[in-house]
Design an enzyme around this catalytic site. Structure first.
Site, PDB file in Angstrom:
ATOM      1  N   ASP A  18       0.882  -1.155   0.000  1.00 58.51           N
ATOM      2  CA  ASP A  18       0.000   0.000   0.000  1.00 58.51           C
ATOM      3  C   ASP A  18       0.933   1.223   0.000  1.00 58.51           C
ATOM      4  OD1 ASP A  18      -2.298   1.660   0.506  1.00 58.51           O
ATOM      5  OD2 ASP A  18      -1.649   1.752   2.587  1.00 58.51           O
ATOM      6  N   LEU A  19       0.426   2.377  -0.384  1.00 60.36           N
ATOM      7  CA  LEU A  19       1.298   3.566  -0.467  1.00 60.36           C
ATOM      8  C   LEU A  19       1.167   4.467   0.769  1.00 60.36           C
ATOM      9  CD1 LEU A  19       3.197   5.371  -2.222  1.00 60.36           C
ATOM     10  CD2 LEU A  19       1.131   6.417  -3.156  1.00 60.36           C
ATOM     11  N   ASP A  20      -0.050   5.083   0.900  1.00 60.98           N
ATOM     12  CA  ASP A  20      -0.261   6.062   1.975  1.00 60.98           C
ATOM     13  C   ASP A  20      -0.190   5.372   3.344  1.00 60.98           C
ATOM     14  OD1 ASP A  20      -0.798   8.284   0.231  1.00 60.98           O
ATOM     15  OD2 ASP A  20      -2.762   7.434  -0.165  1.00 60.98           O
ATOM     16  N   THR A  26       1.322  10.501   3.846  1.00 66.24           N
ATOM     17  CA  THR A  26       0.465  11.495   3.193  1.00 66.24           C
ATOM     18  C   THR A  26      -0.849  11.746   3.940  1.00 66.24           C
ATOM     19  OG1 THR A  26      -0.138   9.645   1.825  1.00 66.24           O
ATOM     20  CG2 THR A  26       1.265  11.304   0.802  1.00 66.24           C
ATOM     21  N   LYS A  54      -8.714   6.008   6.089  1.00 63.16           N
ATOM     22  CA  LYS A  54      -7.506   5.338   5.573  1.00 63.16           C
ATOM     23  C   LYS A  54      -7.914   4.203   4.641  1.00 63.16           C
ATOM     24  CE  LYS A  54      -3.991   6.065   9.095  1.00 63.16           C
ATOM     25  NZ  LYS A  54      -3.222   5.413  10.169  1.00 63.16           N
ATOM     26  N   SER A 123      -2.663   0.476  -4.313  1.00 64.71           N
ATOM     27  CA  SER A 123      -3.130   1.656  -3.584  1.00 64.71           C
ATOM     28  C   SER A 123      -4.481   2.143  -4.113  1.00 64.71           C
ATOM     29  CB  SER A 123      -2.091   2.773  -3.746  1.00 64.71           C
ATOM     30  OG  SER A 123      -2.623   3.999  -3.310  1.00 64.71           O
ATOM     31  N   ALA A 124      -5.277   2.702  -3.196  1.00 63.79           N
ATOM     32  CA  ALA A 124      -6.575   3.283  -3.593  1.00 63.79           C
ATOM     33  C   ALA A 124      -6.386   4.656  -4.231  1.00 63.79           C
ATOM     34  CB  ALA A 124      -7.460   3.416  -2.357  1.00 63.79           C
ATOM     35  N   SER A 125      -5.184   5.212  -4.102  1.00 61.05           N
ATOM     36  CA  SER A 125      -4.960   6.594  -4.534  1.00 61.05           C
ATOM     37  C   SER A 125      -4.829   6.727  -6.047  1.00 61.05           C
ATOM     38  CB  SER A 125      -3.679   7.129  -3.890  1.00 61.05           C
ATOM     39  OG  SER A 125      -3.387   8.400  -4.431  1.00 61.05           O
ATOM     40  N   ASN A 127      -3.370   9.296  -7.134  1.00 60.06           N
ATOM     41  CA  ASN A 127      -2.156  10.123  -7.230  1.00 60.06           C
ATOM     42  C   ASN A 127      -0.885   9.303  -6.999  1.00 60.06           C
ATOM     43  OD1 ASN A 127      -3.411  12.828  -7.509  1.00 60.06           O
ATOM     44  ND2 ASN A 127      -4.291  12.332  -5.517  1.00 60.06           N
ATOM     45  N   LYS A 154     -11.036  -1.114  -1.362  1.00 60.78           N
ATOM     46  CA  LYS A 154     -10.733  -1.962  -0.206  1.00 60.78           C
ATOM     47  C   LYS A 154     -11.890  -1.785   0.780  1.00 60.78           C
ATOM     48  CE  LYS A 154      -5.823  -0.872  -0.765  1.00 60.78           C
ATOM     49  NZ  LYS A 154      -4.651  -0.142  -0.268  1.00 60.78           N
ATOM     50  N   GLU A 178       0.176  -3.247   4.710  1.00 58.91           N
ATOM     51  CA  GLU A 178      -0.999  -2.373   4.815  1.00 58.91           C
ATOM     52  C   GLU A 178      -1.109  -1.703   6.170  1.00 58.91           C
ATOM     53  OE1 GLU A 178      -3.660  -0.835   4.040  1.00 58.91           O
ATOM     54  OE2 GLU A 178      -3.925  -1.363   1.963  1.00 58.91           O
ATOM     55  N   ASP A 179      -1.529  -0.432   6.168  1.00 59.82           N
ATOM     56  CA  ASP A 179      -1.736   0.264   7.443  1.00 59.82           C
ATOM     57  C   ASP A 179      -3.223   0.429   7.791  1.00 59.82           C
ATOM     58  OD1 ASP A 179      -2.131   2.187   5.358  1.00 59.82           O
ATOM     59  OD2 ASP A 179      -2.061   3.758   6.883  1.00 59.82           O
TER      60      ASP A 179
HETATM   61  C1  BG6 Z   1      -5.667   5.924   0.137  1.00 65.31           C
HETATM   62  C2  BG6 Z   1      -5.729   6.814   1.375  1.00 65.31           C
HETATM   63  O1  BG6 Z   1      -4.387   5.422  -0.029  1.00 65.31           O
HETATM   64  O2  BG6 Z   1      -6.016   6.697  -1.029  1.00 65.31           O
HETATM   65  C3  BG6 Z   1      -7.100   7.452   1.476  1.00 65.31           C
HETATM   66  O3  BG6 Z   1      -5.473   6.017   2.515  1.00 65.31           O
HETATM   67  C4  BG6 Z   1      -7.418   8.219   0.189  1.00 65.31           C
HETATM   68  O4  BG6 Z   1      -7.125   8.307   2.600  1.00 65.31           O
HETATM   69  C5  BG6 Z   1      -7.316   7.276  -1.002  1.00 65.31           C
HETATM   70  O5  BG6 Z   1      -8.729   8.773   0.247  1.00 65.31           O
HETATM   71  C6  BG6 Z   1      -7.573   7.978  -2.333  1.00 65.31           C
HETATM   72  O6  BG6 Z   1      -6.535   8.882  -2.586  1.00 65.31           O
HETATM   73  P1  BG6 Z   1      -6.513   9.956  -3.759  1.00 65.31           P
HETATM   74  O7  BG6 Z   1      -5.063  10.380  -3.830  1.00 65.31           O
HETATM   75  O8  BG6 Z   1      -6.948   9.251  -5.018  1.00 65.31           O
HETATM   76  O9  BG6 Z   1      -7.440  11.048  -3.395  1.00 65.31           O
HETATM   77 MG    MG Z   2      -2.684   3.199   3.591  1.00 64.24          MG
END
Ligand code: BG6
Ligand code: MG
Length: 225
Positions: A18-20, A26, A54, A123-125, A127, A154, A178-179
Protein backbone atom coordinates in the site's frame (compact mmCIF):
# COMPACT_ATOMS: atom_id res chain seq x y z
CA UNK A 1 22.74 -15.94 0.52
CA UNK A 2 24.27 -15.86 -2.96
CA UNK A 3 22.30 -13.33 -5.09
CA UNK A 4 21.73 -15.88 -7.91
CA UNK A 5 20.28 -18.40 -5.45
CA UNK A 6 18.02 -15.74 -3.95
CA UNK A 7 16.69 -14.84 -7.40
CA UNK A 8 15.78 -18.50 -8.06
CA UNK A 9 14.16 -18.93 -4.63
CA UNK A 10 12.07 -15.77 -4.54
CA UNK A 11 11.15 -15.08 -8.16
CA UNK A 12 7.76 -16.73 -7.59
CA UNK A 13 7.01 -14.65 -4.51
CA UNK A 14 5.84 -11.09 -4.27
CA UNK A 15 5.47 -8.15 -1.93
CA UNK A 16 2.54 -5.83 -2.58
CA UNK A 17 2.71 -2.46 -0.88
CA UNK A 18 0.00 0.00 0.00
CA UNK A 19 1.30 3.57 -0.47
CA UNK A 20 -0.26 6.06 1.98
CA UNK A 21 0.83 5.24 5.53
CA UNK A 22 3.22 2.47 4.48
CA UNK A 23 5.73 4.12 2.11
CA UNK A 24 4.84 7.80 2.49
CA UNK A 25 3.18 9.81 5.23
CA UNK A 26 0.46 11.50 3.19
CA UNK A 27 -2.38 11.09 5.73
CA UNK A 28 -1.52 14.56 7.07
CA UNK A 29 -2.01 16.11 3.61
CA UNK A 30 -5.32 14.28 3.13
CA UNK A 31 -6.35 15.56 6.58
CA UNK A 32 -5.41 19.19 5.85
CA UNK A 33 -7.22 19.18 2.49
CA UNK A 34 -10.39 17.50 3.82
CA UNK A 35 -10.43 19.84 6.84
CA UNK A 36 -10.12 22.87 4.56
CA UNK A 37 -13.06 21.57 2.52
CA UNK A 38 -15.19 20.82 5.61
CA UNK A 39 -14.46 24.29 7.01
CA UNK A 40 -15.45 25.84 3.68
CA UNK A 41 -18.78 24.02 4.08
CA UNK A 42 -19.05 25.35 7.67
CA UNK A 43 -18.38 22.22 9.71
CA UNK A 44 -15.30 20.72 11.29
CA UNK A 45 -13.35 17.56 10.49
CA UNK A 46 -11.31 15.81 13.17
CA UNK A 47 -8.19 13.63 13.13
CA UNK A 48 -10.31 10.75 14.48
CA UNK A 49 -12.58 11.04 11.46
CA UNK A 50 -9.53 11.18 9.19
CA UNK A 51 -8.38 7.84 10.65
CA UNK A 52 -11.58 6.22 9.41
CA UNK A 53 -10.77 7.27 5.85
CA UNK A 54 -7.51 5.34 5.57
CA UNK A 55 -7.64 3.13 2.49
CA UNK A 56 -11.02 4.59 1.47
CA UNK A 57 -11.39 6.06 -2.03
CA UNK A 58 -11.68 9.82 -2.59
CA UNK A 59 -15.33 9.66 -3.67
CA UNK A 60 -16.38 7.45 -0.74
CA UNK A 61 -14.36 9.62 1.70
CA UNK A 62 -16.24 12.71 0.54
CA UNK A 63 -19.61 10.94 0.94
CA UNK A 64 -18.70 10.03 4.52
CA UNK A 65 -17.44 13.53 5.36
CA UNK A 66 -20.64 15.13 4.04
CA UNK A 67 -22.67 12.62 6.07
CA UNK A 68 -20.69 13.46 9.24
CA UNK A 69 -21.16 17.19 8.56
CA UNK A 70 -24.88 16.70 7.92
CA UNK A 71 -24.59 18.28 4.46
CA UNK A 72 -26.34 17.08 1.30
CA UNK A 73 -24.88 17.75 -2.17
CA UNK A 74 -25.85 16.68 -5.69
CA UNK A 75 -23.58 14.33 -7.62
CA UNK A 76 -22.27 17.22 -9.76
CA UNK A 77 -21.50 19.27 -6.63
CA UNK A 78 -19.78 16.27 -5.04
CA UNK A 79 -17.58 15.88 -8.10
CA UNK A 80 -16.60 19.58 -7.91
CA UNK A 81 -15.84 19.29 -4.18
CA UNK A 82 -13.71 16.16 -4.68
CA UNK A 83 -11.77 17.94 -7.43
CA UNK A 84 -11.21 20.99 -5.22
CA UNK A 85 -9.95 18.82 -2.34
CA UNK A 86 -7.66 16.97 -4.74
CA UNK A 87 -6.21 20.22 -6.12
CA UNK A 88 -5.28 21.25 -2.56
CA UNK A 89 -3.91 17.78 -1.84
CA UNK A 90 -1.79 17.70 -5.01
CA UNK A 91 -0.39 21.16 -4.19
CA UNK A 92 1.01 19.68 -0.95
CA UNK A 93 2.15 16.42 -2.54
CA UNK A 94 4.06 18.44 -5.15
CA UNK A 95 6.26 19.76 -2.34
CA UNK A 96 7.45 16.21 -1.58
CA UNK A 97 11.09 15.54 -2.37
CA UNK A 98 13.26 12.56 -3.17
CA UNK A 99 13.54 10.27 -0.10
CA UNK A 100 10.57 11.99 1.56
CA UNK A 101 9.47 8.53 2.65
CA UNK A 102 8.58 6.82 5.93
CA UNK A 103 11.56 5.43 7.91
CA UNK A 104 12.93 2.21 6.46
CA UNK A 105 10.63 2.21 3.39
CA UNK A 106 13.31 2.73 0.71
CA UNK A 107 15.72 0.37 2.47
CA UNK A 108 13.18 -2.45 2.76
CA UNK A 109 12.02 -2.04 -0.85
CA UNK A 110 15.63 -2.25 -2.01
CA UNK A 111 16.23 -5.32 0.17
CA UNK A 112 13.24 -7.25 -1.22
CA UNK A 113 14.15 -6.34 -4.81
CA UNK A 114 17.75 -7.42 -4.26
CA UNK A 115 16.51 -10.67 -2.73
CA UNK A 116 14.56 -11.42 -5.92
CA UNK A 117 10.97 -10.80 -4.81
CA UNK A 118 8.59 -9.28 -7.34
CA UNK A 119 7.01 -6.03 -6.18
CA UNK A 120 3.72 -4.27 -6.83
CA UNK A 121 1.95 -1.23 -5.52
CA UNK A 122 -1.68 -1.73 -4.47
CA UNK A 123 -3.13 1.66 -3.58
CA UNK A 124 -6.57 3.28 -3.59
CA UNK A 125 -4.96 6.59 -4.53
CA UNK A 126 -5.29 8.07 -8.00
CA UNK A 127 -2.16 10.12 -7.23
CA UNK A 128 0.11 7.12 -6.61
CA UNK A 129 2.36 7.54 -9.65
CA UNK A 130 2.93 11.28 -9.03
CA UNK A 131 3.88 10.55 -5.42
CA UNK A 132 6.25 7.68 -6.26
CA UNK A 133 7.97 9.89 -8.87
CA UNK A 134 8.33 12.72 -6.36
CA UNK A 135 9.99 10.51 -3.75
CA UNK A 136 12.10 8.67 -6.35
CA UNK A 137 10.69 5.16 -5.81
CA UNK A 138 8.78 4.50 -9.03
CA UNK A 139 11.48 2.17 -10.40
CA UNK A 140 11.22 -0.13 -7.39
CA UNK A 141 7.85 -1.47 -8.58
CA UNK A 142 7.31 -4.09 -11.28
CA UNK A 143 3.59 -3.34 -11.38
CA UNK A 144 1.50 -0.38 -10.20
CA UNK A 145 -2.19 -0.83 -9.45
CA UNK A 146 -3.88 2.30 -8.14
CA UNK A 147 -7.26 4.00 -7.89
CA UNK A 148 -7.29 4.55 -11.65
CA UNK A 149 -7.46 0.81 -12.38
CA UNK A 150 -9.87 -0.50 -9.79
CA UNK A 151 -13.63 -0.26 -9.53
CA UNK A 152 -14.10 -1.77 -6.06
CA UNK A 153 -12.54 -0.11 -3.01
CA UNK A 154 -10.73 -1.96 -0.21
CA UNK A 155 -11.90 -4.12 1.66
CA UNK A 156 -12.65 -5.62 -1.75
CA UNK A 157 -9.48 -7.52 -2.79
CA UNK A 158 -9.54 -6.25 -6.42
CA UNK A 159 -6.52 -3.94 -6.10
CA UNK A 160 -4.28 -6.70 -4.68
CA UNK A 161 -5.58 -9.44 -6.98
CA UNK A 162 -4.82 -7.20 -9.97
CA UNK A 163 -1.32 -6.65 -8.58
CA UNK A 164 -0.73 -10.40 -8.20
CA UNK A 165 -2.12 -11.04 -11.66
CA UNK A 166 0.08 -8.34 -13.20
CA UNK A 167 3.11 -9.94 -11.60
CA UNK A 168 2.03 -13.47 -12.55
CA UNK A 169 2.26 -14.62 -8.91
CA UNK A 170 -0.34 -16.74 -7.07
CA UNK A 171 -2.09 -14.81 -4.24
CA UNK A 172 -0.90 -17.37 -1.69
CA UNK A 173 2.69 -16.36 -2.56
CA UNK A 174 2.04 -12.67 -2.00
CA UNK A 175 2.60 -10.64 1.14
CA UNK A 176 0.70 -7.37 1.41
CA UNK A 177 1.93 -4.45 3.54
CA UNK A 178 -1.00 -2.37 4.82
CA UNK A 179 -1.74 0.26 7.44
CA UNK A 180 -5.54 0.32 7.07
CA UNK A 181 -8.06 -2.13 8.53
CA UNK A 182 -9.89 -2.10 5.16
CA UNK A 183 -6.59 -2.97 3.45
CA UNK A 184 -5.80 -5.85 5.80
CA UNK A 185 -9.31 -7.22 5.15
CA UNK A 186 -8.81 -6.81 1.40
CA UNK A 187 -5.54 -8.77 1.42
CA UNK A 188 -7.08 -11.56 3.52
CA UNK A 189 -10.12 -11.69 1.22
CA UNK A 190 -7.68 -12.14 -1.68
CA UNK A 191 -6.04 -15.11 0.03
CA UNK A 192 -2.76 -13.30 0.74
CA UNK A 193 -0.54 -12.94 3.77
CA UNK A 194 -0.53 -9.49 5.42
CA UNK A 195 1.97 -7.47 7.37
CA UNK A 196 0.11 -4.74 9.24
CA UNK A 197 1.89 -1.41 9.58
CA UNK A 198 0.80 0.21 12.84
CA UNK A 199 -0.66 -1.24 16.00
CA UNK A 200 -1.59 -4.89 16.66
CA UNK A 201 -4.64 -3.73 18.65
CA UNK A 202 -6.04 -2.15 15.52
CA UNK A 203 -4.80 -4.48 12.75
CA UNK A 204 -6.00 -7.64 14.49
CA UNK A 205 -6.27 -9.86 11.40
CA UNK A 206 -2.73 -9.29 10.09
CA UNK A 207 -0.27 -12.21 10.14
CA UNK A 208 2.36 -9.93 11.64
CA UNK A 209 2.21 -6.30 12.78
CA UNK A 210 5.20 -3.96 12.85
CA UNK A 211 5.34 -0.26 13.72
CA UNK A 212 6.81 0.65 10.34
CA UNK A 213 8.89 -0.79 7.51
CA UNK A 214 11.98 0.17 9.53
CA UNK A 215 11.05 -2.79 11.76
CA UNK A 216 10.84 -5.22 8.82
CA UNK A 217 13.58 -7.45 7.46
CA UNK A 218 13.95 -10.40 5.08
CA UNK A 219 14.04 -12.93 7.92
CA UNK A 220 10.63 -11.82 9.22
CA UNK A 221 9.28 -11.82 5.67
CA UNK A 222 10.49 -15.35 4.91
CA UNK A 223 8.85 -16.63 8.10
CA UNK A 224 5.36 -15.64 7.01
CA UNK A 225 5.51 -16.61 3.33
C1 BG6 B 1 -5.67 5.92 0.14
C2 BG6 B 1 -5.73 6.81 1.38
O1 BG6 B 1 -4.39 5.42 -0.03
O2 BG6 B 1 -6.02 6.70 -1.03
C3 BG6 B 1 -7.10 7.45 1.48
O3 BG6 B 1 -5.47 6.02 2.52
C4 BG6 B 1 -7.42 8.22 0.19
O4 BG6 B 1 -7.12 8.31 2.60
C5 BG6 B 1 -7.32 7.28 -1.00
O5 BG6 B 1 -8.73 8.77 0.25
C6 BG6 B 1 -7.57 7.98 -2.33
O6 BG6 B 1 -6.53 8.88 -2.59
P1 BG6 B 1 -6.51 9.96 -3.76
O7 BG6 B 1 -5.06 10.38 -3.83
O8 BG6 B 1 -6.95 9.25 -5.02
O9 BG6 B 1 -7.44 11.05 -3.39
MG1 MG C 1 -2.68 3.20 3.59
Amino acid sequence: MHPALALIMFKHKACIFDLDGVIVDTAIYHFKAWKRLANKLNFDFTEEENEKLKGISRVRSLELILEWGGVKKTETERLQLATLKNDWYVEMVNQMRKDDTLPGASEFLKAVKDAGYKTALGSASKNATIILKKVGLLDFFDVIVDGNQVSASKPDPEVFLKGAEGLGIEPINCVVFEDAIAGVEAAKAGGMKVVGIGSADVLKDADLVVAGLYKMNLEKLEKII
